[in-house]
Design a protein around this motif. Structure first.
Motif, PDB file in Angstrom:
ATOM      1  N   UNK A  31       1.786 -11.928  -0.656  1.00 46.14           N
ATOM      2  CA  UNK A  31       0.616 -11.119  -0.982  1.00 46.14           C
ATOM      3  C   UNK A  31       0.020 -10.494   0.275  1.00 46.14           C
ATOM      4  N   UNK A  32      -0.079 -11.268   1.338  1.00 42.04           N
ATOM      5  CA  UNK A  32      -0.622 -10.762   2.602  1.00 42.04           C
ATOM      6  C   UNK A  32       0.262  -9.646   3.147  1.00 42.04           C
ATOM      7  N   UNK A  33       1.583  -9.801   3.046  1.00 38.84           N
ATOM      8  CA  UNK A  33       2.496  -8.749   3.501  1.00 38.84           C
ATOM      9  C   UNK A  33       2.316  -7.468   2.685  1.00 38.84           C
ATOM     10  N   UNK A  34       2.182  -7.594   1.379  1.00 36.27           N
ATOM     11  CA  UNK A  34       1.958  -6.426   0.522  1.00 36.27           C
ATOM     12  C   UNK A  34       0.626  -5.759   0.850  1.00 36.27           C
ATOM     13  N   UNK A  35      -0.379  -6.562   1.052  1.00 41.51           N
ATOM     14  CA  UNK A  35      -1.706  -6.045   1.355  1.00 41.51           C
ATOM     15  C   UNK A  35      -1.720  -5.286   2.682  1.00 41.51           C
ATOM     16  N   UNK A  36      -0.892  -5.701   3.620  1.00 43.95           N
ATOM     17  CA  UNK A  36      -0.863  -5.092   4.950  1.00 43.95           C
ATOM     18  C   UNK A  36      -0.049  -3.797   5.006  1.00 43.95           C
ATOM     19  N   UNK A  42       1.976  -0.680  -3.930  1.00 39.85           N
ATOM     20  CA  UNK A  42       2.340  -1.049  -5.305  1.00 39.85           C
ATOM     21  C   UNK A  42       3.652  -0.381  -5.733  1.00 39.85           C
ATOM     22  N   UNK A  43       4.593  -0.317  -4.830  1.00 40.32           N
ATOM     23  CA  UNK A  43       5.855   0.387  -5.066  1.00 40.32           C
ATOM     24  C   UNK A  43       6.545  -0.088  -6.361  1.00 40.32           C
ATOM     25  N   UNK A  44       6.667  -1.381  -6.547  1.00 43.85           N
ATOM     26  CA  UNK A  44       7.349  -1.912  -7.727  1.00 43.85           C
ATOM     27  C   UNK A  44       6.591  -1.558  -9.004  1.00 43.85           C
ATOM     28  N   UNK A  45       5.284  -1.745  -9.004  1.00 42.04           N
ATOM     29  CA  UNK A  45       4.489  -1.410 -10.190  1.00 42.04           C
ATOM     30  C   UNK A  45       4.550   0.077 -10.495  1.00 42.04           C
TER      31      UNK A  45
END
Length: 59
Positions: A31-36, A42-45
């Motif tokens: 989650x932290x990596x995605x947030x950064x 939100x590439x996958x979504x």
């Protein structure tokens, strides 16, 4: 909808682990990596949304 729109990452991860009988491992680190991310967090979504819209347009 989790916790009336105020979800905790731990609650979301636990819900998906239970629902799909999987171990998400260190979900907080992910989650932290995605947030950064600087671009497209939100590439996958986004790809799921595009696929759904494409499918609806074809029907």
């Amino acid at each position: 909808m989790f916790n009336n729109g105020s979800p905790d990452i731990k609650l979301i991860a636990k819900t998906f682990e239970d629902a799909f009988t999987i171990d998400l491992g260190d979900f907080y680190h992910t989650f932290i990596e995605l947030k950064a991310r600087k671009m497209n967090r939100t590439k996958f979504l986004d790809s799921l949304c595009e696929a759904l819209i494409k499918s609806m347009d074809e029907i």
